[in-house]
Write a protein that holds these residues in place. Structure first.
Motif, mmCIF file in Angstrom:
data_model
loop_
_atom_site.group_PDB
_atom_site.id
_atom_site.type_symbol
_atom_site.label_atom_id
_atom_site.label_comp_id
_atom_site.label_asym_id
_atom_site.label_seq_id
_atom_site.Cartn_x
_atom_site.Cartn_y
_atom_site.Cartn_z
ATOM 1 N N TYR A 699 0.688 -1.006 -0.147
ATOM 2 C CA TYR A 699 0.122 -0.264 -0.060
ATOM 3 C C TYR A 699 0.820 1.315 -0.124
ATOM 4 C CZ TYR A 699 -4.229 -2.792 1.096
ATOM 5 O OH TYR A 699 -5.376 -3.768 0.898
ATOM 6 N N GLY A 700 2.094 1.348 -0.863
ATOM 7 C CA GLY A 700 2.886 2.556 -0.641
ATOM 8 C C GLY A 700 3.800 2.618 0.198
ATOM 9 N N ASP A 701 4.111 1.512 0.850
ATOM 10 C CA ASP A 701 4.925 1.200 1.867
ATOM 11 C C ASP A 701 5.150 2.438 2.860
ATOM 12 O OD1 ASP A 701 7.057 -0.064 3.250
ATOM 13 O OD2 ASP A 701 8.563 0.522 1.741
ATOM 14 N N PRO A 702 4.288 2.856 3.725
ATOM 15 C CA PRO A 702 4.139 3.875 4.951
ATOM 16 C C PRO A 702 5.048 3.364 5.826
ATOM 17 C CG PRO A 702 1.940 2.629 4.739
ATOM 18 C CD PRO A 702 2.816 2.321 3.500
ATOM 19 N N GLU A 703 5.576 4.109 6.882
ATOM 20 C CA GLU A 703 6.444 3.841 7.746
ATOM 21 C C GLU A 703 5.598 3.309 9.030
ATOM 22 O OE1 GLU A 703 10.297 5.783 10.230
ATOM 23 O OE2 GLU A 703 8.530 7.024 9.186
ATOM 24 N N VAL A 704 6.066 2.047 9.327
ATOM 25 C CA VAL A 704 5.690 1.543 10.625
ATOM 26 C C VAL A 704 6.442 1.654 11.676
ATOM 27 C CG1 VAL A 704 4.876 -0.977 11.443
ATOM 28 C CG2 VAL A 704 4.692 -0.418 9.022
ATOM 29 N N GLN A 705 5.982 2.120 12.731
ATOM 30 C CA GLN A 705 6.760 2.470 14.046
ATOM 31 C C GLN A 705 6.065 1.726 15.317
ATOM 32 O OE1 GLN A 705 6.054 6.709 13.340
ATOM 33 N NE2 GLN A 705 8.063 6.970 12.856
ATOM 34 N N THR A 706 7.077 1.733 16.281
ATOM 35 C CA THR A 706 6.566 1.170 17.551
ATOM 36 C C THR A 706 5.948 2.443 18.169
ATOM 37 O OG1 THR A 706 8.614 1.650 18.530
ATOM 38 C CG2 THR A 706 8.380 -0.391 17.704
ATOM 39 N N ARG A 707 5.256 2.168 19.312
ATOM 40 C CA ARG A 707 4.680 3.290 20.178
ATOM 41 C C ARG A 707 5.644 4.310 20.357
ATOM 42 N NH1 ARG A 707 1.079 1.557 24.876
ATOM 43 N NH2 ARG A 707 2.870 0.607 25.533
ATOM 44 N N ASP A 708 6.864 3.963 21.009
ATOM 45 C CA ASP A 708 7.872 5.058 21.367
ATOM 46 C C ASP A 708 8.468 5.793 20.130
ATOM 47 O OD1 ASP A 708 7.640 4.400 23.862
ATOM 48 O OD2 ASP A 708 9.260 3.009 24.087
ATOM 49 N N GLU A 709 8.665 5.092 19.107
ATOM 50 C CA GLU A 709 9.124 5.629 17.773
ATOM 51 C C GLU A 709 7.875 6.634 17.074
ATOM 52 O OE1 GLU A 709 11.915 2.121 15.996
ATOM 53 O OE2 GLU A 709 9.663 2.418 15.439
ATOM 54 N N TYR A 710 6.803 6.391 17.219
ATOM 55 C CA TYR A 710 5.840 7.107 16.906
ATOM 56 C C TYR A 710 5.644 8.403 17.518
ATOM 57 C CZ TYR A 710 0.960 8.847 16.245
ATOM 58 O OH TYR A 710 -0.135 9.792 15.956
ATOM 59 N N ALA A 711 5.720 8.477 19.016
ATOM 60 C CA ALA A 711 5.603 9.540 19.637
ATOM 61 C C ALA A 711 6.763 10.317 19.533
ATOM 62 C CB ALA A 711 5.774 9.065 21.494
ATOM 63 N N GLN A 712 7.977 9.791 18.978
ATOM 64 C CA GLN A 712 9.374 10.583 19.038
ATOM 65 C C GLN A 712 9.487 11.265 17.666
ATOM 66 O OE1 GLN A 712 12.967 8.258 19.089
ATOM 67 N NE2 GLN A 712 14.118 10.107 18.521
ATOM 68 N N SER A 713 8.685 10.662 16.631
ATOM 69 C CA SER A 713 8.380 11.221 15.220
ATOM 70 C C SER A 713 7.381 12.281 15.262
ATOM 71 C CB SER A 713 8.073 10.117 14.307
ATOM 72 O OG SER A 713 6.681 9.618 14.350
ATOM 73 N N SER A 714 6.292 12.125 16.030
ATOM 74 C CA SER A 714 5.230 13.163 16.167
ATOM 75 C C SER A 714 5.609 14.290 16.679
ATOM 76 C CB SER A 714 4.236 12.505 16.979
ATOM 77 O OG SER A 714 3.551 11.394 16.587
ATOM 78 N N ALA A 715 7.081 14.428 17.363
ATOM 79 C CA ALA A 715 7.501 15.537 17.953
ATOM 80 C C ALA A 715 8.748 15.945 17.086
ATOM 81 C CB ALA A 715 7.870 15.315 19.321
ATOM 82 N N GLY A 716 8.936 15.477 15.851
ATOM 83 C CA GLY A 716 10.033 15.813 15.042
ATOM 84 C C GLY A 716 9.865 17.201 14.631
ATOM 85 N N GLY A 717 8.865 17.646 14.370
ATOM 86 C CA GLY A 717 8.744 19.407 13.925
ATOM 87 C C GLY A 717 9.162 20.352 15.141
ATOM 88 N N ILE A 718 9.311 19.737 16.241
ATOM 89 C CA ILE A 718 9.671 20.462 17.462
ATOM 90 C C ILE A 718 11.499 20.710 17.241
ATOM 91 C CG2 ILE A 718 9.841 20.646 20.103
ATOM 92 C CD1 ILE A 718 7.342 18.737 20.022
ATOM 93 N N ASP A 719 11.860 19.603 16.944
ATOM 94 C CA ASP A 719 13.339 19.633 16.671
ATOM 95 C C ASP A 719 13.717 20.658 15.608
ATOM 96 O OD1 ASP A 719 14.107 18.080 19.005
ATOM 97 O OD2 ASP A 719 13.804 16.322 17.798
ATOM 98 N N MET A 720 12.922 20.585 14.688
ATOM 99 C CA MET A 720 13.366 21.533 13.566
ATOM 100 C C MET A 720 13.061 23.070 13.847
ATOM 101 S SD MET A 720 11.628 21.733 9.754
ATOM 102 C CE MET A 720 12.108 20.145 9.335
ATOM 103 N N MET A 721 12.123 23.136 14.576
ATOM 104 C CA MET A 721 11.589 24.414 15.078
ATOM 105 C C MET A 721 12.794 24.984 16.121
ATOM 106 S SD MET A 721 10.424 26.123 18.346
ATOM 107 C CE MET A 721 9.300 24.983 18.965
ATOM 108 N N LEU A 722 13.121 24.230 17.110
ATOM 109 C CA LEU A 722 14.192 24.548 18.065
ATOM 110 C C LEU A 722 15.446 24.788 17.324
ATOM 111 C CD1 LEU A 722 13.520 22.149 21.079
ATOM 112 C CD2 LEU A 722 13.098 24.424 20.889
ATOM 113 N N THR A 723 15.764 24.278 16.295
ATOM 114 C CA THR A 723 17.127 24.370 15.557
ATOM 115 C C THR A 723 16.972 25.796 15.001
ATOM 116 O OG1 THR A 723 17.216 22.151 14.683
ATOM 117 C CG2 THR A 723 18.431 23.473 13.594
#
Length: 853
Positions: A699-723
């Protein structure tokens, strides 16, 4: 007056190095402000030109008259119009051509297998309009799609994904569609609409993959015949259009697109830069004021002699202000040139790192030049005003005595005033975040806290420097003791010098704490709400991506390793007249994979006419289980739904839940935003994840993440903002360092004889350099400690204020590693600022220094 000007100009020529730090502080502040304004004007003009060029052949747009807009979104969702309306439009006198415009989300897969775009700007797909004047995209290479599976992509997308004509790839719509690229297109003369991706398909493919049913389009593009104006064309179209459908001019459509970009991105981006310009200018104010205060103190005897020779108070004051004006005007003019350079640099930099900026010539308006010039001059003169007035009050007899000892640290008035402001700041802040949640009260309390810190600075500096410098006596002996005593010599000067760094560190600490709190909030949300084992998700921020296929969750659920797989789709409807986002899902499975808190009623009985809502939303609308509410969908249909369940938590599940069967008659392009999966008992995490990834690949090979990985990636925009925040705040810290270096340089000039005597009694050059460097580090340590305390407090205020203004529960978190790094950077900055003054002090000639008056 002429005599005052001549004296000022002579002083400036004779002591140019005294004002080097002030010049740089004004220059950097004005340059950043001017660069921000020029960049904002340039971006608006570039988008205006780009949309104007792209839609120049479209004279009218036919579309649904009503739009449903949910909170936080500026662009609403409109009902589609029937493509059969094209024939009616073509019959109107004055219409030269008309074509349906089918739009949807479509994300291309790059040559390396990764999706293109999706982190912010939209990924669009639509039908390729054959009329080149109506099509906003112009064919640059290859040909138009002529059969199913052929597509044209914008050239920027092809470059990003390393794709070329003839390549075959996957287009997520969100169902994966195998496509062949047959052409490359441009938008308004550019490789694309900034970082937005576009894929043009045949009309049949667009209807098949981007709409709920064939025969629907987002709108109809219309071109007028010769001699027919846009408004005239709209007037002719309006009478033949069915109820609920409107026509607007092409110019209005282009202006709406530009306004959408401005309101959603440009205004926020420009405001973001202006805030940091303000921080830089505020830091510069302290540095400028400190420089003039030291210069006036050093020239006490000189000013007293002028008074003794007949100069009036006004003449002495004016001579100081003339010096400030000279520095302000030259530095501000230079800053304007620097601002244009900064704008050009930003224009080249941001597209390289993925920000959606179009190319175009710099637009330099009078406002963009005059406002920074005025701000630079006013800030410099305002900072010099109090020292100038102090210079004018110099008594003639002051020529007979040494410079007065600074007693500001022991001022009872300052201590009482600062303590009162601090108490008022705490009371106001606590009221605004705990008692009666109010962003305005919290903001006022934050401003009062900053003022209290500045007022209390000289009072606190004496105690703080003694404590912070106490290890120096043991570590560095006499050299460390002398450095500490020098920092204690003038509490007011030490506080003023440290205040500039304090503000920079405070803002850095504020965003660091807030960013860590947002991450902790996301972790808390996922931990509390998400009871699954893995998540399949779309990009965590922005409008990009195409979503997930609604068929993916059922396919995953059929795997033997999987206990439950529930997909969360998104719908939009008006609930009792207000636009709201709907979560479209299987409510039974939702309750098994997500923790919804206490549930009143039943999720099993929603059916096609039931709805579940959060407890907060139920209280807001005064609803309870069994009550009814009216929903108006984007297709214009109105239906009555019964509240069959009220649940407690809403972070991931949303505020309104309906079944897929209830949403199906009203859906447009259907997609899930998140699929949560829980494994059967005994299935290992690795085995379960591998099984899900195997299905997702189809189905287009979307990313599969564990619960911790999902939480971390959901906050990925925060790191870009802080940079980005840290990069911008580097300017404020740089200005603060210039202030420390300038203060130390002037202090060395003031203590020339003292330094000569120290060298005469045996102090080595290395010891002298160390003494000056450690004094700089102590000042920086005081500023860093104050900034850390203030920033941590303001970070807590911002988190609590956000908590009160939102339905989600915000978690407060202090990131120890990042804050330790801030402290170390502050101390290193102090040591760096002291290098040049220390070297200059060590080069003093001993005999000449002793002979200095």
């Amino acid at each position: 007056m002429n005599a005052s000007v001549r004296i000022s100009l002579s002083s400036l020529r004779a002591h140019k190095r005294r004002f080097a730090g002030t010049f740089l502080a004004v220059f950097l502040g004005v340059a950043f402000l001017a660069g921000t304004l020029v960049m904002g004007d340039t971006l608006r003009a570039s988008f205006d030109t780009m949309f104007g060029n792209a839609t120049s052949g479209t004279d009218a747009v036919v579309r649904s008259a009503d739009a449903i807009t949910t909170p936080g979104e500026s662009e609403g969702v409109r009902q589609p119009v029937p493509t059969s309306l094209v024939k009616t439009v073509e019959q109107v006198p004055g219409v030269a051509a008309a074509a349906p415009d089918i739009q949807g989300a479509g994300q291309l897969i790059a040559a390396d297998g990764d999706p293109i775009g999706g982190q912010g700007p939209p990924t669009l797909a639509g039908n390729w309009i054959s009329d080149p004047k109506l099509n906003p995209y112009q064919l640059a290479e290859g040909r138009a799609p002529s059969k199913s599976g052929e597509v044209v992509v914008n050239r920027g997308t092809a470059k990003t994904g390393d794709l070329k004509i003839g390549d075959t790839t996957i287009l997520r719509t969100p169902d994966p569609v195998k496509v062949t690229i047959v052409g490359l297109a441009t938008f308004g003369g550019e490789d694309g609409m900034a970082q937005v991706t576009f894929t043009g398909m045949t009309q049949a493919d667009a209807e098949k993959y981007l709409t709920a049913k064939s025969g629907e389009a987002a709108g109809i593009q219309v071109r007028a015949g010769p001699g027919v104006g846009q408004q005239e064309l709209v007037d002719r179209l309006t009478p033949v259009l069915p109820k609920g459908v409107e026509a607007i001019t092409g110019q209005e459509s282009a202006e709406e697109n530009t306004e959408m970009i401005s309101s959603q991105f440009l205004t926020i981006f420009t405001l973001f830069l202006l805030v940091f310009s303000g921080v830089a200018i505020l830091v510069a104010t302290f540095s400028i004021h400190n420089t003039f205060a030291i210069v006036v103190a050093q020239r006490t005897r000189e000013n007293a002699l002028l008074r003794a020779l007949g100069a009036s108070r006004r003449q002495v004051t004016v001579s100081t202000l003339v010096e400030a004006t000279g520095v302000a005007v030259t530095a501000s003019i230079a800053g304007l040139a620097g601002g244009i350079t900064i704008a050009a640099g930003l224009q080249a930099l941001f597209p390289a790192i993925g920000f959606p900026f179009p190319e175009g010539d710099l637009v330099i308006s009078w406002l963009s030049m005059l406002l920074p010039l005025a701000v630079g001059i006013v800030v410099c003169l305002g900072s010099a005003l109090l020292p100038a007035l102090r210079a004018g009050r110099t008594a003639p007899l002051a020529a007979l005595r040494e410079t007065a000892v600074d007693q500001s640290g022991a001022s009872p008035v300052r201590a009482v005033t600062g303590a009162g402001l601090g108490a008022l700041a705490i009371a106001t802040t606590l009221t605004g975040v705990l008692v009666s949640p109010s962003l305005w009260l919290a903001g006022l309390g934050a401003v009062l806290a900053l003022v209290a810190f500045v007022v209390l600075g000289p009072v606190a500096s004496t105690t703080a420097v003694r404590i912070l410098g106490s290890p120096l006596d043991r570590m560095r002996g006499v050299t460390g003791g002398l450095a500490r005593r020098n920092a204690l010599r003038s509490p007011k000067r030490t506080a003023a010098t440290a205040s500039a760094l304090m503000i920079g560190v405070a803002v850095v600490s504020l965003f660091t704490v807030f960013g860590a709190s947002l991450k902790a909030t996301m972790d808390q949300t996922v931990s509390r709400s998400f009871a699954g084992d893995v998540a399949v998700s779309t990009p965590s921020f922005g409008a990009g991506g195409s979503g997930l296929s609604p068929g993916l969750a059922p396919a995953i659920g059929r795997q033997p390793e999987v206990a439950e797989a529930v997909g969360l789709g998104r719908g939009v409807a008006e609930v009792d007249g207000e636009g709201r986002a709907l979560t479209v899902t299987d409510p039974v499975a939702l309750g098994k994979v997500f923790d919804l808190g206490e549930i009143r009623g039943s999720l099993d009985t929603l059916g096609t006419d039931g709805i579940a809502i959060t407890e907060a939303e139920a209280d807001r609308q005064n609803l309870k289980t069994g009550d009814t509410t009216r929903l108006t969908f984007t297709d214009g249909k109105k239906e009555t739904f019964t509240v069959r369940a009220v649940y407690g938590q809403s972070e991931l599940a949303g505020e309104y839940v309906i079944t897929r069967a209830a949403w199906a008659p009203h859906r447009a392009q259907d997609a899930d935003t998140l699929i949560a999966v829980s494994f059967r008992d005994g299935v290992s995490p690795d085995a379960g994840k591998a099984a899900v990834e195997k299905v997702a690949a189809r189905y287009g090979d979307p990313e599969v993440q564990t619960r911790d990985e999902y939480a971390q990636s959901s906050a990925g925009g925060i790191d870009m903002m802080l940079t980005l925040v840290y990069a911008l705040l580097a300017l404020a810290v740089l200005i603060a360092l210039l202030g420390i270096a300038n203060t130390l340089t002037l202090a060395i000039h003031e203590r020339t004889r003292e330094l000569g005597l120290l060298r005469a009694v045996g102090q080595t050059r290395a010891q002298l350099r160390a003494m000056v460097r450690w004094e700089s580090v102590l000042v920086a340590a005081f500023g860093t400690a104050g900034g850390l305390a203030l920033g941590g407090f303001l970070g807590w205020v911002l988190v609590k204020a956000s908590d009160g203004a939102s339905d989600s529960a915000f978690a407060f978190a202090l990131p120890p590693t990042q804050l330790v790094i801030v402290v170390l950077v502050g101390l290193a900055a102090g040591a760096l600022a002291g290098v040049r003054p220390a070297r200059r002090a060590a080069r003093l000639d001993v005999l000449r220094a002793i002979a200095t008056e």
